[in-house]
Design a protein around this motif. Structure first.
Motif, PDB file in Angstrom:
ATOM      1  N   ASP A  89      -9.509  11.680   5.304  1.00 34.22           N
ATOM      2  CA  ASP A  89      -9.550  10.387   4.618  1.00 34.22           C
ATOM      3  C   ASP A  89      -8.473   9.403   5.083  1.00 34.22           C
ATOM      4  O   ASP A  89      -8.531   8.235   4.747  1.00 34.22           O
ATOM      5  CB  ASP A  89      -9.416  10.610   3.098  1.00 34.22           C
ATOM      6  N   ALA A  90      -7.493   9.878   5.846  1.00 41.23           N
ATOM      7  CA  ALA A  90      -6.343   9.022   6.166  1.00 41.23           C
ATOM      8  C   ALA A  90      -6.746   7.854   7.064  1.00 41.23           C
ATOM      9  O   ALA A  90      -7.549   7.996   7.977  1.00 41.23           O
ATOM     10  CB  ALA A  90      -5.249   9.851   6.828  1.00 41.23           C
ATOM     11  N   ARG A  91      -6.144   6.715   6.782  1.00 41.81           N
ATOM     12  CA  ARG A  91      -6.490   5.469   7.487  1.00 41.81           C
ATOM     13  C   ARG A  91      -5.533   5.201   8.641  1.00 41.81           C
ATOM     14  O   ARG A  91      -4.353   5.511   8.554  1.00 41.81           O
ATOM     15  CB  ARG A  91      -6.400   4.295   6.519  1.00 41.81           C
ATOM     16  N   ASP A 119       0.398  -2.604  -1.208  1.00 40.66           N
ATOM     17  CA  ASP A 119      -0.049  -1.920  -0.005  1.00 40.66           C
ATOM     18  C   ASP A 119      -1.550  -1.682  -0.109  1.00 40.66           C
ATOM     19  O   ASP A 119      -2.056  -1.253  -1.145  1.00 40.66           O
ATOM     20  CB  ASP A 119       0.707  -0.593   0.115  1.00 40.66           C
ATOM     21  N   ALA A 120      -2.268  -1.947   0.975  1.00 41.69           N
ATOM     22  CA  ALA A 120      -3.723  -1.825   0.948  1.00 41.69           C
ATOM     23  C   ALA A 120      -4.191  -0.372   0.909  1.00 41.69           C
ATOM     24  O   ALA A 120      -5.326  -0.098   0.544  1.00 41.69           O
ATOM     25  CB  ALA A 120      -4.314  -2.532   2.172  1.00 41.69           C
ATOM     26  N   VAL A 121      -3.328   0.557   1.295  1.00 39.18           N
ATOM     27  CA  VAL A 121      -3.762   1.947   1.443  1.00 39.18           C
ATOM     28  C   VAL A 121      -3.072   2.895   0.468  1.00 39.18           C
ATOM     29  O   VAL A 121      -3.717   3.704  -0.204  1.00 39.18           O
ATOM     30  CB  VAL A 121      -3.523   2.421   2.900  1.00 39.18           C
ATOM     31  N   ASP A 122      -1.757   2.793   0.379  1.00 41.48           N
ATOM     32  CA  ASP A 122      -0.965   3.777  -0.355  1.00 41.48           C
ATOM     33  C   ASP A 122      -0.628   3.284  -1.761  1.00 41.48           C
ATOM     34  O   ASP A 122       0.157   2.346  -1.920  1.00 41.48           O
ATOM     35  CB  ASP A 122       0.326   4.050   0.437  1.00 41.48           C
ATOM     36  N   SER A 123      -1.219   3.921  -2.779  1.00 42.48           N
ATOM     37  CA  SER A 123      -0.966   3.457  -4.146  1.00 42.48           C
ATOM     38  C   SER A 123       0.492   3.691  -4.553  1.00 42.48           C
ATOM     39  O   SER A 123       1.019   2.992  -5.413  1.00 42.48           O
ATOM     40  CB  SER A 123      -1.906   4.166  -5.125  1.00 42.48           C
ATOM     41  N   GLU A 124       1.155   4.679  -3.932  1.00 41.64           N
ATOM     42  CA  GLU A 124       2.578   4.903  -4.230  1.00 41.64           C
ATOM     43  C   GLU A 124       3.431   3.731  -3.769  1.00 41.64           C
ATOM     44  O   GLU A 124       4.545   3.530  -4.241  1.00 41.64           O
ATOM     45  CB  GLU A 124       3.071   6.194  -3.564  1.00 41.64           C
ATOM     46  N   SER A 161       0.874   8.862  -0.540  1.00 43.83           N
ATOM     47  CA  SER A 161      -0.283   9.447  -1.217  1.00 43.83           C
ATOM     48  C   SER A 161      -1.574   9.130  -0.462  1.00 43.83           C
ATOM     49  O   SER A 161      -1.616   8.221   0.367  1.00 43.83           O
ATOM     50  CB  SER A 161      -0.368   8.899  -2.647  1.00 43.83           C
ATOM     51  N   SER A 162      -2.619   9.848  -0.777  1.00 43.61           N
ATOM     52  CA  SER A 162      -3.939   9.652  -0.175  1.00 43.61           C
ATOM     53  C   SER A 162      -4.421   8.232  -0.448  1.00 43.61           C
ATOM     54  O   SER A 162      -4.241   7.739  -1.566  1.00 43.61           O
ATOM     55  CB  SER A 162      -4.896  10.658  -0.802  1.00 43.61           C
ATOM     56  N   PRO A 163      -5.064   7.566   0.505  1.00 43.97           N
ATOM     57  CA  PRO A 163      -5.398   7.984   1.855  1.00 43.97           C
ATOM     58  C   PRO A 163      -4.393   7.497   2.919  1.00 43.97           C
ATOM     59  O   PRO A 163      -4.788   7.152   4.030  1.00 43.97           O
ATOM     60  CB  PRO A 163      -6.755   7.319   2.059  1.00 43.97           C
ATOM     61  N   ALA A 164      -3.111   7.460   2.575  1.00 41.75           N
ATOM     62  CA  ALA A 164      -2.123   6.956   3.527  1.00 41.75           C
ATOM     63  C   ALA A 164      -1.787   8.016   4.581  1.00 41.75           C
ATOM     64  O   ALA A 164      -2.109   9.195   4.422  1.00 41.75           O
ATOM     65  CB  ALA A 164      -0.848   6.556   2.786  1.00 41.75           C
ATOM     66  N   ARG A 165      -1.127   7.590   5.630  1.00 39.57           N
ATOM     67  CA  ARG A 165      -0.645   8.514   6.658  1.00 39.57           C
ATOM     68  C   ARG A 165       0.753   8.994   6.258  1.00 39.57           C
ATOM     69  O   ARG A 165       1.241   8.710   5.177  1.00 39.57           O
ATOM     70  CB  ARG A 165      -0.581   7.775   8.015  1.00 39.57           C
ATOM     71  N   LEU A 166       1.375   9.747   7.161  1.00 43.73           N
ATOM     72  CA  LEU A 166       2.726  10.277   6.953  1.00 43.73           C
ATOM     73  C   LEU A 166       2.789  11.197   5.739  1.00 43.73           C
ATOM     74  O   LEU A 166       3.776  11.230   5.015  1.00 43.73           O
ATOM     75  CB  LEU A 166       3.754   9.135   6.831  1.00 43.73           C
TER      76      LEU A 166
END
Lengths: 266, 403
Positions: B42-44, B75-80, B167-172
């Motif tokens: 799922d990672a972008r 952030d568009a991807v990481d809710s954290e 957090s999902s769907p972020a990288r790292l």
């Protein structure tokens, strides 16, 4: 034969006398130069602490301008070099950055920088005397306080500048890492203010000329230029420092010039 | 969260000139681009975001002031990374030979460039900077006493701040999700454990040194496997840390050493970071300054270290162009001397005009063996490009020199 001997002998005496005379003149010039430097320093001693708001304009060779704003706080330390704080206000990405310098006569200066974004105080090397200050034509050494012991002097004679009687004094930096081999300064005979300085680089060529103007008298004793203009002859660039206001009534003490209070400088 | 945003917006809209307080704002747009196939499906690869930071400064009488720094990111991807965080919210009182701070504050300890070893007060914010330079505000009472060349400091920290994880769907992310909601503590007081620290620093000629002792919750969590073995959770232990940081500044060389001795409930250990920074000024008669950085990082725990720096040589070059745009770049490579892996970072920036700064960063990971702590990041090579806009409302120092 006797006559020739006499001519040779007297010629030798003449040459010896000439050398001796020039040695005496050299010593005189050094003593006179030092005397003028001491008088210049004496007339600018006792101000205690000052603050100035400075606008710095950088002119490129093509004529474009960039403006910087900073504040300079200085503290006189008797029998030692002075202490200074430079606070950056513009450009805004470096706003809040502070550079603290403890100048010394006998040894290299101590210098710290405060980086506000990470709240870090970092002790930095003070060897970069000839480095450009904020991309300007002023080197770090051009902004440090004038101390008599930092140079050797040579009195070059009298001159006239804009109708004012001047002393012309050459000085050679004694501190390490200077970018200059020689400075020639025009100092007015009435108030011992430096109106013009030529800087000669390590190859002995004319590098820059600093011109001061708009001197005002503060506290009935201290003269300060309102504009310092530095022209670099080798690059065609120049920098103008405008001192918007000098404040001699500030109550700064040595405790305000410690590296561990840089995080609370405002 | 909603309350925090309300506070942020409210402060933003305050007529700051009427309040006679200084305000500085910063708006940053950023894009992260990843290049390799992710470990997670799922990672972008793309991660754009916007950050806002506001800093308010209010003098309070002659000797004290309030300082507030609020940071937020969308952030568009990481809710954290969608959050508002207090970096600083403190009241400072300045006495003649002492000062006192109460509130959220940032404190910087240490001298080396490759990691933040002795820097134990603030929790790190790896969501903003994986190298540890961005940190979270720490609630504290902090007093300092200046006695000549020596400074004595004491810290009381009544509240703990947990380390954030992507957090999902972020990288790292690590191979398993880190569930920060399941965090466990050795102390029964959990986040309310009162941490204490003492530090003294001194300057003598070319030497600057600091000694400290810290007793409390380790900011660095141990990541434990859940019972179902399907996620990780942070475990925060209690520890005592003794540390020293020393810098000697001679000519154009800075010699640096940081060392710590940590004793958690079991298995005490040493770690150090030592090296030098040497500058070459005005290379080739230009305005360019080049510094070389060389630091060795070592941790007695070896493979069990919670940091990647168990036996790593850091080599770096910093270039400062000395131009009107303030262009500078730092490139550094961590060479793992045990496993031969490498982790590299490049951070460059320059100014555009008086209010904009452009940044370009690159991070690359090339572990050789699975044991290497950077192995989970083997597909996380990425670049960051960004633009920061700075603006302010302030007293006009240029009309009234004494601000």
């Amino acid at each position: 034969m006797k006559r020739i001997a006499r001519i040779v002998l007297s010629g030798a005496f003449f040459l010896a006398g000439l050398t001796l005379g020039s040695a005496v003149a050299e010593e005189d010039a050094a003593a006179r130069g030092l005397e003028i430097a001491q008088e210049r320093k004496a007339r600018d001693t006792g101000w205690d602490a000052t603050e100035a708001a400075v606008e710095m304009t950088l002119y490129s060779r093509g004529g474009s301008e960039t403006v910087r704003q900073l504040r300079i706080r200085s503290l006189e330390v008797p029998d030692s070099g002075s202490k200074s704080l430079i606070i950056f206000d513009l450009p805004s990405d470096v706003r809040g950055t502070v550079v603290l310098t403890h100048s010394h006569i006998e040894r290299p200066d101590d210098q710290w920088i405060f980086l506000p974004s990470i709240r870090r105080v970092k002790r930095v090397s003070s060897s970069n005397q000839s480095g450009a200050f904020m991309g300007s034509e002023f080197a770090f050494e051009d902004l440090s306080s004038f101390e008599v012991e930092k140079y050797d002097y040579e009195y070059l004679g009298e001159d006239e500048l804009d109708g004012m009687a001047m002393y012309k004094v050459a000085s050679t930096p004694l501190y390490s890492h200077s970018g200059y081999t020689r400075l020639i300064t025009w100092i007015d005979q009435e108030h011992y203010r430096p109106w013009k300085t030529e800087f000669y680089d390590r190859r002995g060529e004319l590098l820059k000329t600093l011109t001061a103007s708009g001197f005002s008298l503060y506290e009935d004793r201290f003269w300060r230029a309102s504009v310092s203009y530095m022209e670099n002859h080798q690059t065609g660039r120049s920098t103008k420092l405008e001192f918007k206001e000098y404040d001699f009534n500030v109550s700064y003490r040595e405790a305000d010039f410690r590296h561990n209070v840089l995080n609370r400088v405002n | 969260m909603r309350f925090a945003i309300g506070v942020l917006v409210g402060l933003w809209l305050l007529p700051t000139s009427v309040m006679a307080l200084d305000f500085r704002g910063e708006i940053g747009v950023e894009h992260r681009q990843f290049f390799r196939t992710p470990i997670y499906d799922d990672a972008r690869d793309e991660q754009p975001s916007i950050a806002l930071q506001g800093q308010w400064f209010l003098p309070w009488g002659e000797r004290s002031n309030f300082d507030l720094t609020v940071f937020g990111r969308l952030d568009a991807v990481d809710s954290e990374r969608r959050r508002v965080d207090l970096r600083e919210a403190k009241w400072v009182y300045m006495g003649d030979s002492w000062d006192f701070t109460a509130g959220y504050a940032l404190v910087y300890w240490g001298v080396v460039e490759s990691q933040r070893l002795v820097d134990v007060i603030n929790q790190r914010d790896p969501l903003e900077d994986i190298t540890g330079n961005v940190r979270l505000g720490q609630p504290m009472l902090h007093g300092r006493y200046f006695a000549g060349a020596v400074t004595y400091e004491a810290f009381v920290m009544p509240w703990f701040r947990e380390r954030p994880f992507a957090s999902s769907p972020a990288r790292l992310r690590l191979p398993l999700e880190v569930d920060t909601g399941q965090a466990e503590y050795e102390s029964s007081q959990e986040r309310r454990h009162i941490d204490l620290a003492l530090r003294s620093t001194f300057t003598l000629g070319t030497w600057d040194a600091g000694l400290h002792v810290f007793r409390g919750t380790n900011r660095e969590p141990e990541l434990r496997l859940s019972e179902g073995q399907d996620f990780l959770f942070p475990f925060y232990e209690q520890m005592t840390q003794f540390g020293v940081d020393i810098q000697r500044t001679v000519g154009s060389t800075l010699w640096k050493f940081e060392g710590i001795y940590r004793s958690p409930r079991e298995d005490s250990y040493f770690a150090y970071a030592a090296g030098l920074e040497h500058a070459f000024y005005q290379v080739f008669e230009s305005n360019i300054d080049v510094s070389i950085l060389l630091e060795h990082n070592w941790d007695e725990r070896g493979d069990d270290a919670t940091t990647p720096y168990q036996n790593d040589l850091f080599t770096g070059v910093r270039i400062v162009m000395g131009d009107v745009a303030g262009t500078e770049a730092l490139i550094g490579v961590y060479n793992d001397l045990d496993y031969g892996g490498r982790f590299g970072r490049l951070q460059a920036s320059r100014r555009f005009g008086n209010n904009l700064r452009g940044i370009a960063e690159a991070y690359w990971f090339s572990p050789r063996k699975e044991e290497d702590a950077i192995y989970p990041y083997r597909r996380e090579d990425h670049i960051i490009v960004g633009l920061d806009y700075f603006f302010e409302v302030q007293h006009d120092h240029y009309k009234r020199a004494t601000g």
